[in-house]
Design a protein around this motif. Structure first.
Motif, PDB file in Angstrom:
ATOM      1  N   LYS A 178       0.836  -1.205   0.000  1.00 30.59           N
ATOM      2  CA  LYS A 178       0.000   0.000   0.000  1.00 30.59           C
ATOM      3  C   LYS A 178       0.871   1.256   0.000  1.00 30.59           C
ATOM      4  O   LYS A 178       0.595   2.215  -0.735  1.00 30.59           O
ATOM      5  CB  LYS A 178      -0.917  -0.015   1.218  1.00 30.59           C
ATOM      6  CG  LYS A 178      -1.969   1.077   1.228  1.00 30.59           C
ATOM      7  CD  LYS A 178      -2.925   0.890   2.399  1.00 30.59           C
ATOM      8  CE  LYS A 178      -4.044   1.932   2.356  1.00 30.59           C
ATOM      9  NZ  LYS A 178      -4.992   1.755   3.492  1.00 30.59           N
ATOM     10  N   HIS A 181       2.676   1.599  -3.448  1.00 35.90           N
ATOM     11  CA  HIS A 181       1.743   2.047  -4.490  1.00 35.90           C
ATOM     12  C   HIS A 181       1.488   3.549  -4.379  1.00 35.90           C
ATOM     13  O   HIS A 181       1.471   4.271  -5.395  1.00 35.90           O
ATOM     14  CB  HIS A 181       0.422   1.278  -4.368  1.00 35.90           C
ATOM     15  CG  HIS A 181      -0.576   1.627  -5.423  1.00 35.90           C
ATOM     16  ND1 HIS A 181      -0.471   1.178  -6.728  1.00 35.90           N
ATOM     17  CD2 HIS A 181      -1.694   2.417  -5.385  1.00 35.90           C
ATOM     18  CE1 HIS A 181      -1.479   1.669  -7.439  1.00 35.90           C
ATOM     19  NE2 HIS A 181      -2.243   2.420  -6.652  1.00 35.90           N
ATOM     20  N   ALA A 182       1.303   4.037  -3.161  1.00 34.19           N
ATOM     21  CA  ALA A 182       1.049   5.469  -2.961  1.00 34.19           C
ATOM     22  C   ALA A 182       2.259   6.307  -3.368  1.00 34.19           C
ATOM     23  O   ALA A 182       2.109   7.390  -3.961  1.00 34.19           O
ATOM     24  CB  ALA A 182       0.700   5.726  -1.497  1.00 34.19           C
ATOM     25  N   LEU A 201       2.953  11.712   3.249  1.00 38.75           N
ATOM     26  CA  LEU A 201       2.250  10.809   2.337  1.00 38.75           C
ATOM     27  C   LEU A 201       2.000   9.454   3.009  1.00 38.75           C
ATOM     28  O   LEU A 201       0.903   8.898   2.912  1.00 38.75           O
ATOM     29  CB  LEU A 201       3.051  10.625   1.062  1.00 38.75           C
ATOM     30  CG  LEU A 201       2.473   9.557   0.126  1.00 38.75           C
ATOM     31  CD1 LEU A 201       1.250  10.084  -0.602  1.00 38.75           C
ATOM     32  CD2 LEU A 201       3.503   9.039  -0.852  1.00 38.75           C
ATOM     33  N   THR A 205      -1.529   7.718   3.952  1.00 39.28           N
ATOM     34  CA  THR A 205      -1.834   6.411   3.365  1.00 39.28           C
ATOM     35  C   THR A 205      -2.218   5.384   4.427  1.00 39.28           C
ATOM     36  O   THR A 205      -3.170   4.612   4.244  1.00 39.28           O
ATOM     37  CB  THR A 205      -0.630   5.892   2.565  1.00 39.28           C
ATOM     38  OG1 THR A 205      -0.295   6.833   1.549  1.00 39.28           O
ATOM     39  CG2 THR A 205      -0.915   4.541   1.940  1.00 39.28           C
TER      40      THR A 205
END
Length: 315
Positions: A178, A181-182, A201, A205
């Protein structure tokens, strides 16, 4: 993860460094007769010289060679060690260069080796070095400024699957895919250059809350990759085995479960092969009193071993 804590400043304005597990390090390296111990102790991760200065004060017949890859911290360490300057040599270098440095310095009779791996508090607390997810700075994380690859290079260039594997295996981040991907999605708009941009970020996330910041594991993984910490530790263990005299002692402090596992396996295999006598059946951790005064000691794990007598060696 961290080596000691900076607590306040001395008269010169330089942070006072509190090393982790100082009594335990002295106990294992000093052996049964610290007052009569003679030879060289190698502090291969000198840092702010917190351990080194205590060892020199307590072991009057010992000389010490201190090695560190960070020129900024090395300058501080030299000031700390000035009272012992006739018994000390200081060299800049990585753990992987330890064997070559000892050979160049013509060091003989090594009776102790200390590896206190991970980042120093003086690095972690300096925003300009790029280790911190709490203070804004360049996304750097190099302990040795001569290394070519920075944390920004990894974050902006590695593909998504490699980033996910890095965060999982080197940081223990269970939601690594996860996070990766972010990061890949965000860097298409603009590359990451600053620590807080990345930390924010990751927190968005994964969500905030919990005992540790959401970016803790990812930042640890990046730091380990930038500085090749696993490879450096393996080289240090091999050098210690090569240079220690019979009966000489090795002490390793780690802050990462993977590193502690590597040390355990190295010493266990060495014990089975007759190269080491393991002195710590399980990792030694900080007492509650130390954890309260030095928060960075909470994750410290110490293992110690003694070099086994080799056949035909009467040294």
């Amino acid at each position: 993860m961290e080596r000691g804590q900076a607590s306040g400043t001395g008269g010169s304005g330089v942070p006072v460094h509190e090393p982790v597990l100082p009594a335990q390090v002295l106990s294992y390296l000093g052996g049964d007769n610290p007052a009569t111990l003679e030879g060289w102790i190698v502090d291969a991760t000198l840092g702010a010289a917190g351990h080194a200065s205590r060892l020199l004060a307590a072991l009057p017949n010992v000389r010490l060679i201190g090695i560190d890859q960070d020129p900024h911290i090395l300058a501080h360490a030299q000031r700390v060690l000035q009272p012992f300057e006739r018994r000390v040599r200081v060299r800049r270098g990585r753990i992987s260069q330890l064997a070559a440095i000892l050979d160049e310095e013509n060091v003989t009779r090594v009776v102790g080796v200390l590896l206190d791996v991970g980042a120093s508090s003086l690095q972690l607390d300096s925003a300009a070095r790029g280790f911190s997810f709490q203070h804004d700075g360049p996304l750097d994380m190099r302990m040795d400024p001569d290394r070519e690859r920075t944390a920004a290079d990894i974050v902006n260039r590695w593909d998504e699957s490699d980033l996910a594997d890095l965060f999982f295996y080197e940081g223990g981040e269970t939601r690594s895919r996860k996070v990766a991907h972010a990061i890949v999605a965000a860097r298409r708009r603009a590359p990451f250059q600053r620590t807080l941009a990345l930390a924010d970020l990751i927190e968005r996330t994964l969500g905030s809350g919990g005992k540790t910041h959401a970016a803790t594991r990812a930042f640890q993984a990046l730091r380990r990759a930038v500085n090749e910490e696993g490879e450096e530790l393996s080289a240090g263990l091999a050098a210690a085995e090569q240079w220690l005299v019979d009966g000489g002692r090795l002490v390793v402090i780690s802050f990462h479960s993977g590193e502690d596992g590597d040390v355990k396996r190295f010493l266990s295999q060495g014990a089975r092969d007759g190269r080491w006598i393991v002195l710590t059946k399980k990792p030694v951790t900080a007492e509650r009193s130390e954890q309260l005064t030095n928060r960075r000691s909470r994750s410290a794990m110490l293992r110690a071993a003694q070099r086994e007598r080799r056949a035909g060696n009467d040294a």
